[in-house]
Design an enzyme around this catalytic site. Structure first.
Site, mmCIF file in Angstrom:
data_model
loop_
_atom_site.group_PDB
_atom_site.id
_atom_site.type_symbol
_atom_site.label_atom_id
_atom_site.label_comp_id
_atom_site.label_asym_id
_atom_site.label_seq_id
_atom_site.Cartn_x
_atom_site.Cartn_y
_atom_site.Cartn_z
ATOM 1 N NE ARG A 51 -2.752 0.250 3.334
ATOM 2 C CZ ARG A 51 -3.817 0.204 4.152
ATOM 3 N NH1 ARG A 51 -4.810 0.007 4.201
ATOM 4 N NH2 ARG A 51 -2.991 0.166 5.440
ATOM 5 C CE LYS A 150 1.896 -21.823 9.980
ATOM 6 N NZ LYS A 150 2.911 -21.024 10.935
ATOM 7 C CE LYS A 184 12.269 -26.095 8.218
ATOM 8 N NZ LYS A 184 13.354 -25.119 8.450
ATOM 9 C CG HIS A 242 5.345 -26.357 9.847
ATOM 10 N ND1 HIS A 242 5.323 -25.843 8.466
ATOM 11 C CD2 HIS A 242 5.594 -25.076 10.489
ATOM 12 C CE1 HIS A 242 5.318 -24.471 8.451
ATOM 13 N NE2 HIS A 242 5.464 -24.000 9.840
ATOM 14 C CE LYS A 341 7.021 -19.652 18.275
ATOM 15 N NZ LYS A 341 7.554 -19.599 16.898
HETATM 16 C C1 BG6 Z 1 6.672 -20.712 10.970
HETATM 17 C C2 BG6 Z 1 5.829 -20.442 12.288
HETATM 18 O O1 BG6 Z 1 5.515 -21.228 10.426
HETATM 19 O O2 BG6 Z 1 7.498 -21.598 11.219
HETATM 20 C C3 BG6 Z 1 6.821 -19.658 13.290
HETATM 21 O O3 BG6 Z 1 4.794 -19.421 12.153
HETATM 22 C C4 BG6 Z 1 8.041 -20.722 13.606
HETATM 23 O O4 BG6 Z 1 6.067 -19.507 14.547
HETATM 24 C C5 BG6 Z 1 8.572 -21.095 11.943
HETATM 25 O O5 BG6 Z 1 9.067 -20.028 14.450
HETATM 26 C C6 BG6 Z 1 9.630 -22.074 12.230
HETATM 27 O O6 BG6 Z 1 10.458 -22.365 11.095
HETATM 28 P P1 BG6 Z 1 11.639 -22.569 10.754
HETATM 29 O O7 BG6 Z 1 11.961 -23.051 9.595
HETATM 30 O O8 BG6 Z 1 12.810 -21.606 11.453
HETATM 31 O O9 BG6 Z 1 11.941 -23.769 11.644
#
Ligand code: BG6
Length: 492
Positions: A51, A150, A184, A242, A341
Site C-alpha cells: 500500500r 499459512k 527443507k 508443519h 518456543k
Molecule cells: C512458522 C511459524 O511457520 O515456522 C513460526 O509461524 C516458526 O512460529 C517457524 O518460528 C519455524 O520455521 P523454521 O524454518 O525456522 O523452523
C-alpha cells in the site's frame, strides 16, 4: 558435487505484502540466490506490491538492504546484487480498495503469456479479496499461479472460507499452499531414504517400529509476533501444518510416483486415519505449556505474558501429543509430537525407534542392547543417523556399544543447500505442486485439530507453565514416560 541448476522459462513474480517481513527475510534473498546460480532468466521481473507510496528506486534500496541483512556475507556479490535489483519494480496497490490495480495491469500487460506468480505474503484475511481483485483487473491468465501462506484459517470453517474464496478465481492446479517445512532438504531426504532404498521399507510398520517421535523445538520466543501468535498458539502455528506434514511423510504408503496428486492422495489417507482426540482423551494424550521467564543463550529472558503485556492468556507456546494412526501399517505404533518456543535448544528431528531384538545371544557382560534408531535431523546439523549396535573394538571379550552411522550433510556434501523457500518458489514457477498442500489435505488437518482446540477450551484449564530454556512442562515428559519410553536425546 556440483548442484544442478534446472532452467526455467522467464516469469513475472508479484509479491503482495512486498515490503513485509517474509518478503525481506525469505523471498527476496531466496530469489537472489537463484539469480546468483544462474537460474533466473534475463527477462524475469519481480514486482513488490504494497500500500505504501514508493518508487522503483526506493524498492530496489529496500531489496538491497534485505539482501545485505539476510544473505551471508560470503554470498553477497555486488555484481549479482545489482543485476538482481535491476529486475525489481514496485507498484502501490490497495488490496482492499480500487487504487493501483490498473497500474499493476499496465506493468504486466506486455507479457500476457508468461508464467505469473502471485505470492500473497499477507494476512489470510486478504487472500480472498486480493484474488477477487486480480480477477476483476483481468490479471488472472492461464499461466498464473497463486501462492498462499499459512495460516490458512484458524479452524476448519475459516479455512473453508479462505479456500472457497481463492478457489472462485484460481483452479486447484493454480493454487500453491506453501508449507515451508516441505521444502527443507532433510524432509525431501526422508522420501529418498524411504523410497530409494530397499533397506527401510520392509521394516516400516508397526511390527518393526516401536514408536516415532517428531520434535520441532525453537529456542526463540514469539519475537514481536505476539499479536498474531496469541490468536494462534503452537497447535495451530506448528502442528496443524508443519508437524502433521512431517508425520504424513513418515507414515504414508509409497505413492505410485512423485506426481503431485499421487503424493497428496497418500498423505490425505494418513490425515484421515488419525485417531480423533476429543474431550475424553485430550487430558490424557495432550499437554499444553506456556513459557515463564527463564534463561536462553542470550541470557535472562522474559516470559510469554510479559512479552504479551497481559496478566493471563490461554495460548499455548508448547504442545506435546500422543497420536495414533488407525490403519494396518501403524496400529499399535504411537507417534509422539512436540513443539514449543523458548525451549532448551533449537532442534527439529524425526526419530524412528525400532522394536528390540527378539532374543539376545550375548551374555550379561556384553552390556545392554539398545534399540536401533533412525534419526532424521532437519535442523541444525541436517543429516541422518542410524544408531546400530556393534562390538566395542579391541580386546576384552564381547562387549557391545551403540554407535551412529552418521550422514551429517554439512560434512558429506560441503556445498550450500537451497533454503526451503528458494526451492519452493522455483517449484511454483515450474508448476510442480508435489510439495504443496491440496485443499482437502488442509481441511483434513483442521478436521483433526478442531476437536482438540474445542476440548482445551471446554476444559477451562490454563496451559502448564515451563521455564524458558527448558524442554517444556514436566507433564510432557510424563506423557511419553508413562508408556515406558523417553524423548530422544542426542548421545552421539
Ligand atoms: C512458522 C511459524 O511457520 O515456522 C513460526 O509461524 C516458526 O512460529 C517457524 O518460528 C519455524 O520455521 P523454521 O524454518 O525456522 O523452523
Amino acid at each position: 558435487m556440483a548442484s544442478r541448476v534446472i532452467s526455467v522459462d522467464p516469469f513475472d513474480f508479484v509479491a503482495f505484502g512486498g515490503t513485509g517481513d517474509l518478503v525481506r527475510r525469505k523471498l527476496l534473498p531466496g530469489l537472489y540466490h537463484r539469480d546468483r546460480v544462474g537460474q533466473i532468466p534475463a527477462e524475469t521481473r519481480i514486482f513488490g506490491v504494497a500500500r505504501a507510496d514508493m518508487d522503483d528506486a526506493a524498492y530496489r534500496d529496500l531489496a538491497r538492504e534485505a539482501i545485505l541483512a539476510h544473505v551471508p556475507e560470503h554470498e553477497q556479490e555486488d555484481e549479482v546484487i545489482e543485476r538482481f535489483v535491476a529486475r525489481l519494480a514496485y507498484v502501490a496497490v490497495d488490496a482492499l480498495g480500487d487504487t493501483g490495480w490498473s497500474d499493476l495491469a499496465a506493468r504486466l500487460a506486455d507479457a500476457p503469456d508468461r508464467v505469473r506468480v502471485y505470492y500473497l505474503a499477507t494476512g489470510p484475511d486478504l487472500f480472498g479479496e486480493i484474488c477477487r481483485r486480480l480477477d476483476r483487473a483481468g490479471l488472472v491468465t492461464p499461466a498464473s499461479r497463486v501462492v498462499v501462506e499459512k495460516p490458512i484459517g484458524k479452524s476448519l470453517a475459516s479455512a473453508q472460507v479462505v479456500n472457497e474464496a481463492v478457489g472462485q478465481v484460481f483452479a486447484e492446479t493454480q493454487i500453491f499452499r506453501i508449507d515451508h517445512y516441505l521444502g527443507k532438504e532433510t524432509v525431501q531426504n526422508l522420501m529418498a531414504l524411504r523410497f530409494a532404498n530397499a533397506l527401510f521399507e520392509p521394516l516400516w510398520n508397526a511390527a518393526r517400529i516401536d514408536h516415532v517421535q517428531i520434535t520441532v523445538a525453537e529456542s526463540l520466543g514469539v519475537e514481536g509476533r505476539a499479536g498474531y501468535y496469541d490468536g494462534a498458539g503452537a497447535l495451530r502455528d506448528m502442528v496443524q501444518n508443519h508437524i502433521l506434514q512431517l508425520l504424513c511423510l513418515v507414515a504414508m504408503e509409497p505413492p505410485a510416483s512423485l506426481d503431485a496428486d499421487a503424493m497428496r492422495d497418500e498423505k490425505l489417507k494418513v490425515l484421515k486415519s488419525l485417531k480423533p482426540i476429543g474431550a475424553s482423551e485430550a487430558g490424557r494424550v495432550t499437554v499444553r505449556g506456556q513459557y515463564e521467564k527463564g534463561a536462553a543463550a542470550e541470557g535472562a529472558v522474559a516470559g510469554y505474558l510479559d512479552e504479551l503485556g497481559r496478566s493471563s492468556s490461554p495460548t499455548e507456546t508448547f504442545v506435546a501429543l500422543k497420536v495414533e494412526i488407525e490403519n494396518w501399517r501403524w496400529a499399535g505404533t504411537p507417534f509422539y509430537l512436540r513443539s514449543g518456543k523458548r525451549m532448551a535448544e533449537r532442534v527439529s528431528e524425526i526419530v524412528v525407534s525400532f522394536r528390540p531384538i527378539p532374543h539376545s545371544v550375548f551374555d550379561e557382560a556384553a552390556g545392554p542392547i539398545h534399540r536401533n534408531e533412525l534419526v532424521i535431523r532437519l535442523q541444525p546439523d541436517e543429516g541422518v543417523k542410524l544408531h546400530v549396535m556393534i562390538k566395542d573394538p579391541g580386546p576384552g571379550g564381547m562387549r557391545l556399544i551403540r554407535v551412529p552411522l552418521d550422514m551429517t550433510f554439512a560434512e558429506t556434501f560441503a556445498e550450500r543447500h537451497a533454503d526451503a523457500y528458494e526451492r519452493l518458489i522455483m517449484d511454483v514457477v515450474r508448476g510442480n505442486q508435489t510439495l504443496f498442500m491440496r485443499r482437502d489435505e488442509v481441511e483434513a488437518a483442521w478436521t483433526w485439530v478442531d476437536p482438540i482446540l474445542t476440548a482445551w477450551a471446554a476444559s477451562g484449564e490454563p496451559p502448564k507453565a515451563y521455564r524458558a530454556g527448558t524442554w517444556g512442562p514436566s507433564a510432557a515428559i510424563a506423557l511419553i514416560e508413562r508408556d515406558g519410553r523417553t524423548w530422544h536425546e542426542d548421545d552421539a
